[in-house]
Design an enzyme around this catalytic site. Sequence first.
Site, PDB file in Angstrom:
ATOM      1  N   ASP A 159       0.832  -1.209   0.000  1.00 21.07           N
ATOM      2  CA  ASP A 159       0.000   0.000   0.000  1.00 21.07           C
ATOM      3  C   ASP A 159       0.867   1.259   0.000  1.00 21.07           C
ATOM      4  OD1 ASP A 159      -2.386   1.445  -0.079  1.00 21.07           O
ATOM      5  OD2 ASP A 159      -2.455   1.663   2.092  1.00 21.07           O
ATOM      6  N   PHE A 160       1.874   1.251  -0.862  1.00 23.75           N
ATOM      7  CA  PHE A 160       2.739   2.422  -1.021  1.00 23.75           C
ATOM      8  C   PHE A 160       2.174   3.355  -2.103  1.00 23.75           C
ATOM      9  CE2 PHE A 160       6.838   0.186   0.595  1.00 23.75           C
ATOM     10  CZ  PHE A 160       6.529   0.546   1.909  1.00 23.75           C
TER      11      PHE A 160
END
Length: 649
Positions: free
Chosen positions: A332-333
């Site tokens: 979830d970057f």
Amino acid sequence: MISIRSTAAVLVALLATMPLAHAQTASWDTFNGDLKAQKFSPLTQITPENVGGLGLAWKTKTGDVSAGGPPPAGMHMRADQSGKVPTVLPPTVWSATPIFVNDTLYLGTPFYRIFALEPDTGKVKWSYDTHAVLEALTQPDLKNRGVAYWQSDDIKPGEPCQKRVYIGTMDAKLHSVDADTGTACADFGTAGVLDVNQWNYLNAKWPLSLLQPPTVYKDFLFVGWAGRDWTDALDPPGTVFALDARTGALRWTFHALNAEDASRSGTANVWASMSVDPERNLLYLPVSSPSPNFYGGDRIGSFDLATSVTALNATTGEVVWSRQLVHHDIWDFDTNAAPTLVDIEKDGVTVPALVQTSKQGFLYVLNRETGEPIYPIEERPVPASTVPGEQAAPTQPYVALPKSVVEDKWPGVFWLADAMSFGYCSRTAAKLRDEGRFTPPSLEGTLVYPGTIGGTEWGGGAVDPRTGIFVVNYSSAVQIYKLIPRADYETAAQKGSETGGYFPMTGAPYGVQLTTFLNPIGMPCWNPPYGSMAAYDLKTGQQIWNKPFGQVQHWGFYMPEPWGSITLGGPAITASGLVFAGASMDSYVRAIDIRTGDVLWKSLVGAPAVALPAIYEYKGKQYVVFTAGGNSILTPRVSDEIVAFTLPN
């Protein structure tokens, strides 16, 4: 190694040789101050020498605030789509940068109202109510990041809506309002309201929430959207819409995922702000990660535009170039802030550059015409996944220069937190998988540093375009990602929240438990500082200074300054050599000397000022304005106040 003293001397000399800033009134007419997202004001009235005398000019409360629970007294609650009148309001998150234009300060609220204020007194000129349903449809909180402004190039006296303000709502409605009167513009959408959800046609489980104001360029509105992460494997696929600023008619649509990828994934949306290079007619998008966020075994393939910075032709929406910042993102970057556009003098050549900050802590400095790195980006081998079905990317882009805001290795166990928990931190750390940056999520639990709330958040950085000095605040946050097989998930899951807990990723073979690495009494298990601010010289890529920023406030106490604070929001720079920022959990707003990183002034406001500050001049006086709204990621404290500071007469 460059010493702080010698660097400060160079900066002083640089600033002394700069021409004085613009004498005319300076505006702050977009979320980021300007289309290039520089967050730079040419004003010089407030200086490092006199900022200590900065005082309160005015404070205004909107009434649009909730800590969760019954609505405020006197508030008329509207029925939802089923006809039920909510008796409990979600908490509010208010990250709205006020904009100053048209001799007015405009802001949006988490109840989706627009306020137009007198810039020197804070008195309300008019307000506009969208009458949006106040439900947390996609976010855990009611959330708003502000409004946008457009005006015609050919203003016809007496005609309404030649100047407009726009606000979006969580239920995907975009409102267009006359900037002088606060009256809806009837020629926009239907009676002034455009339903953007009409273009939500695949996996439409939730509305395309319009929390970030549109980016306005010429007669275009560029509209991205936010959704509900971590819940489902299949989500609406990422899109950006270009709309006619007058009518709301759709001009073009950008699709981040091709049809095949969209059928087995979703999101890769643009929920943060965007930037524009008017000279090159390029629109820059920070594109987020695809769903499901922490398992990619069912979405192995191209996804070339996911977790990227992507440049589009602003007129047509065609992709000019794109650079992926994380391959096969399973952390979830999201690329989460508008890239900052600036020309860099390097080796005697002026290079059109952009700086993309990131959750993973890297600063990507690219040629904004081509997307090619100005400082090298190399592919480095990273750990493989041990999760059945997953195939983590074998390499990831790595940036050595400029130095990442966080180190490659996590900071290690904090002795005090370990001692206060009788060894909980060290025992837990020993059980976790930890092979450095980009260690994949695992079944036993992976120590992730920086985690999804770490690195640099949606506020991004700020730059002085005259010197190429770039300033950014960031967080050093350690989180634990643990995948849970589907058969075991329901038993394991108890509850979830945005900062910790269980999230189902329904449709994937695994759910996820995501927690911030705290001991049982809530202390971070890792060594401080937890948040800092750093400055870089973009001409050389060298870090100039890096200092803890803000203070942790817990149990009614302020923790030591060297510990710093997790931060949300971003900085703004003035031509006089000051950096203004809120962002910290202690609810202070600060002025920092750009030469040294020293705090020169601070003032306590009602809640963490997680919005970008706005800086403007009106009737000969310079103002710095903070929206003090709070964010539950930092602390439960919320507020509805907007606070302006200026020098005494």
